[in-house]
Design an enzyme around this catalytic site. Structure first.
Site, PDB file in Angstrom:
ATOM      1  CG  ASP A 435      -4.830   9.448   1.955  1.00 41.33           C
ATOM      2  OD1 ASP A 435      -4.029   9.724   2.862  1.00 41.33           O
ATOM      3  OD2 ASP A 435      -5.136   8.281   1.633  1.00 41.33           O
ATOM      4  CG  ASP A 636      -8.764   5.044   1.406  1.00 43.36           C
ATOM      5  OD1 ASP A 636      -9.579   5.652   2.122  1.00 43.36           O
ATOM      6  OD2 ASP A 636      -7.805   4.406   1.862  1.00 43.36           O
TER       7      ASP A 636
END
Length: 886
Positions: A435, A636
């Protein structure tokens, strides 16, 4: 629930306890780890409880370790718990060392007395002297084997302790019979040879091996102790204005307390700074090399070190809730878990001990029925050798010790594996998908430019957008609010807040309709953006994210937000590609932003997926998994949870306070993306060690059990019980020490690692330790056997035959000080012996057709009479002369 189990010694113990636990109603899964001696059970609390689980373990023949006296475990600090565990491990190791040392010392004395060539003290007298110390060792040092074998046996089970108990008892009991009934042994044509030395040295060497294992286990678990050692021992409690600070123990700190941290002090618990500022060294938990500036409102983590300034903070998490405690718990869980590769060893060890006993009995019967003379002696030594040399212990330790060492080494570098399954899967990763936000970038975006339409006021645009964004938790919204706070804007009242996933937000500010989000959201709302398209395209070309702001149905302006790229990201990508791993970028940002970030970090533009909604990231991972590729997703750990769960390996990047991310199998405590290739490299090194250990354990048993059975006796090679015990102890120690080599692996993210070499030669080089152990072991065994053969080869060879009640030859001449090998063959139909009067231990007996061989060193010159001691045989002429020349 995790329960400490006492009395486990091998993989068979592990299998037995797991079977009994899994049969308990309410238990969903049960995993027992031999290295940590802990059973981890997932159960339904409304059906089963601690009492039922403890009962299942006891029914399997084992016991729970007693809880520490005094305070309950819940109230003890991490340090106290670690110290109590270390004290228990030390006491256990000291007992093993004492028993091993005494056993080996007694065995050496007995061996010296038995094998030292002398003709003064008869072997029967030596046997009587050895009986008492050997029996003491059998009952004192060997009691742990009898107790464990009895616990397992009364419930129908067998373990490695069963093999040791059977083998040593057989050697000891036979020796007792030989000692107490020497005449019967002599008339059976057997030399009065006892195995007191074997029974004691076997016990001593096995206990020595267990002591070495205990030390190695303690060293492998050292990562947890070192983490706990980071914890402060006390805290400085702020009592109030004018009052002196009070130093209190950590167990007295409660959430909400104000604590002062002076320069050089450790931060005692987690909290938020309320007054003062400083720079805090978080390297021991996050791996970040530079101290991090802290001021009012910033979070601090317990066990980190304050550098220069002084500050006061409010405690928010104490005890088991601190980041350090959660890291320790995660590491303990990982070290107690079981990798899928362990299942093979578990299945084998389940039937290993019964199979070994059957093989040993069959070996004894085969030698007794079909073997060469002396049959009973060879059958007995083969039986003892088989049960002693077999080692399920090495199979049981092969995987858990490597996992302990690997996960512990990772924890010290800020890499936390949730369990053995994640550790094993990581080494197979062929694709890593990042990501963007918070992984390749800092995750702290800032507003770099504000452009308005038709000359509108930029401050007005920011004021409206920030007022609405205060209700958002998105990182880009936080960047807009942070910029507005700096300009003292964004405090207008907002209503009707609506979050559109992956698109933006909408609502009303002071009665005006405001929409903040992507160009796609503007198009969905029918808002024309043509006047600002060129400006947006120019700004996004540099990797910025464009947040469109529409007021009352028209495009009012754009906010160009940049998330700075982490300086370590390019090297992380390069290292992954050197390791043969494809690197992808999956981002919800626009194509231009995603391409700019990919170019900056070195990701191939054909491996970029842009404008992917959070809900679609899992589908993107599934597409990458096509063709059997193993995919790791790096995110995350919050917005990326579905993708992290869908990936074969989920890797969460977060701060120490956010270490437990349920969807991820691996958590990187620091924010350094280089932790991703470091985690994969550590996984590969660990699994290489596991495979080496398993190969060693299986190859050891496959090769040495047949040798102990006597298949090489025809070529003159045999494995006596003492060598079998040494080999068994060495196998376990070799596996554990091979795992400990992982402690030298540098898993720090900043370390530059070269691409791993491939091919059989590379595998052989990586396995140098176990190969070296095997070579040295074979060399020592070969040297011992060669020395024995050399003595025989250099000895004077004497062949004597008893025929027609006569010795042929009747006169023998040898030189003093030389070894003599005497082969006595009985060619008559009755029992005869050959006995030298005046010299102890120079005698042999043989049944009809049997040959007995003895070796002696004759140091006293003289002429000695030889007789057959069977009644009437000497009178019938069975006499001779032995002349020992100077």
């Amino acid at each position: 629930m995790s329960l400490p189990v006492a009395g486990m010694t091998c993989a068979s113990c592990v299998n037995r306890i797991e079977r009994f636990l899994k049969k308990t109603p309410g238990v969903e899964t049960a995993t027992v780890n031999l290295a940590t001696e802990v059973a981890t059970i997932r159960y339904l609390p409304d059906i089963a409880g601690r009492a039922e689980l403890a009962g299942a373990i006891e029914a399997a023949g084992y016991e729970l370790k007693p809880a520490p006296p005094g305070e309950s475990t819940a109230t003890r600090s991490l340090r106290e718990a670690a110290e109590a565990d270390a004290a228990e491990r030390t006491a256990h190791a000291n007992r093993l060392l004492l028993e091993a040392s005494v056993s080996i010392a007694v065995a050496v004395v007995i061996m010296t007395a038995m094998f030292w060539p002398q003709t003064n003290i008869a072997m029967t007298d030596i046997n009587r002297l050895a009986l008492i110390p050997a029996t003491f060792i059998q009952l004192w040092a060997g009691r742990r084997f009898y107790a464990a074998a009895w616990r397992a046996g009364r419930h129908g089970g067998m373990t490695m302790d069963t093999l040791v108990a059977v083998g040593t008892t057989t050697a000891w009991a036979y020796s007792v019979v030989v000692t107490l009934f020497p005449e019967a042994i002599h008339e059976a044509g057997l030399h009065p040879e006892t195995y007191f030395d074997s029974s004691t040295i076997i016990i001593g060497l096995i206990l020595l091996g267990r002591w070495l294992e205990a030390r190695a286990k303690t060293q492998a678990a050292g990562a947890i102790r070192r983490l706990i050692g980071l914890q402060a021992t006390s805290a400085r409690l702020v009592r109030g204005p004018g009052a002196a600070d009070e130093v209190v123990g950590l167990e007295q700190v409660r959430p909400g307390d104000l604590l002062r941290v002076r320069p050089g002090d450790k931060v005692p618990v987690d909290g938020v700074v309320t007054d003062g500022s400083s720079a805090v060294d978080e390297a021991m938990l996050t791996g970040e090399a530079m101290p991090v500036a802290k001021g009012p409102g910033d979070e601090v983590i317990g066990a980190t070190i304050n550098t220069t300034g002084s500050f006061v903070f409010r405690a928010t998490r104490v005890g088991a809730d601190t980041a350090l405690a959660r890291i320790v718990a995660l590491v303990e869980h990982a070290q107690g878990s079981k990798a899928p590769i362990q299942r093979l060893a578990d299945r084998v060890s389940e039937i290993f001990v019964p199979a070994v006993l059957l093989v040993a009995v069959a070996t004894f019967a085969a030698w007794l029925l079909f073997g060469a003379e002396p049959r009973l002696t060879l059958a007995l030594t083969a039986f003892i050798g088989v049960v002693i040399v077999a080692c399920p212990c090495a199979m049981g330790l092969a995987t858990p010790t490597a996992i302990m060492a690997g996960t512990g080494r990772g924890a010290e570098a800020g890499i936390l594996f949730r369990g053995g399954e994640a550790l094993e899967m990581a080494h197979r990763v062929s694709v890593v998908a990042f990501d963007k936000t918070g992984t390749l970038t800092t995750g702290r975006p800032v507003v770099e430019a504000i452009e308005t339409a038709d000359g509108s006021d930029p401050a007005e645009l920011l004021d409206l957008a920030a007022s609405l964004e205060r209700g958002s938790e998105h990182p880009l919204g936080a960047a807009i609010v942070a910029r507005a706070n700096r300009d003292e804007l964004g405090f207008r009242a907002s209503t009707g807040f609506e979050a559109i996933a992956g698109r933006g937000i909408a609502g009303s500010v002071d009665g005006r309709s405001v929409v903040v989000g992507t160009a796609a959201l503007m198009a969905e709302r029918g808002i024309a953006t043509g006047a600002l398209d060129a400006t947006a395209s120019a700004l996004s070309g540099n990797g910025r994210t464009i947040a469109w702001v529409a007021v009352d149905g028209r495009a009012a302006g754009i906010l160009a937000i940049a998330d700075p790229i982490r300086p370590e990201a390019p090297s992380a990508v390069r290292e992954l590609e050197r390791a043969g791993i494809e690197v992808w970028l999956i981002s919800g940002d626009s194509r231009s932003t995603a391409d700019a970030v990919a170019a900056a970090v070195g990701i191939d533009p054909t491996r970029v997926m842009a404008e992917v909604l959070p809900g679609d990231k899992a589908a993107a991972i599934e597409r990458l998994q096509a063709d059997g590729r193993v995919v790791a997703m790096v995110g995350d750990g919050i917005n990326d949870a579905p993708a992290l769960a869908r990936a074969d390996v989920g890797i969460a990047i977060g701060s120490g306070a956010d270490v437990a991310v349920e969807a991820a199998g691996i958590t990187l405590v620091g924010g350094d993306p280089r932790g991703v290739p470091a985690a994969i490299a550590l996984s590969r090194a660990t699994m290489t060690t596991v495979r080496e250990n398993l190969f060693w354990a299986f190859a050891y048993n496959i090769l040495l059990i047949p040798v102990a059975m006597g298949v090489l006796v025809p070529v003159g090679l045999a494995l006596n019980p003492a060598l079998a015990a040494a080999a068994m102890a060495l196998s376990s120690v070799a596996v554990v020490t091979n795992s400990l080599r992982l402690r030298r692996f540098d898993a720090r993210p900043a370390t530059v690692r070269s691409a791993p070499a491939r091919g059989p030669l590379a595998r052989l080089r990586r396995s140098w330790y176990l190969v070296g152990v095997a070579v040295v072991s074979l060399g020592l065994a070969g040297t011992t056997m060669a020395a024995d053969r050399a003595i025989d080869a250099g000895a004077t060879q004497v062949a004597i035959t008893a025929r027609n009640v006569r010795f042929e030859p009747a006169e023998i001449r040898v030189r003093s000080g030389e070894f003599v090998v005497i082969r006595f063959t009985n060619a008559d139909e009755v029992f005869h012996d050959w006995n030298v009067e005046g010299l102890a231990n120079v005698d042999a007996g043989a049944r009809p057709g049997q040959t007995q061989q003895i070796r002696a060193r004759l140091d006293r010159p003289g002429t000695y009479r030889i007789v057959c001691t069977v009644e009437g045989h000497a009178a019938a002429g069975m006499v001779g002369i032995l002349i020992v020349e100077p």
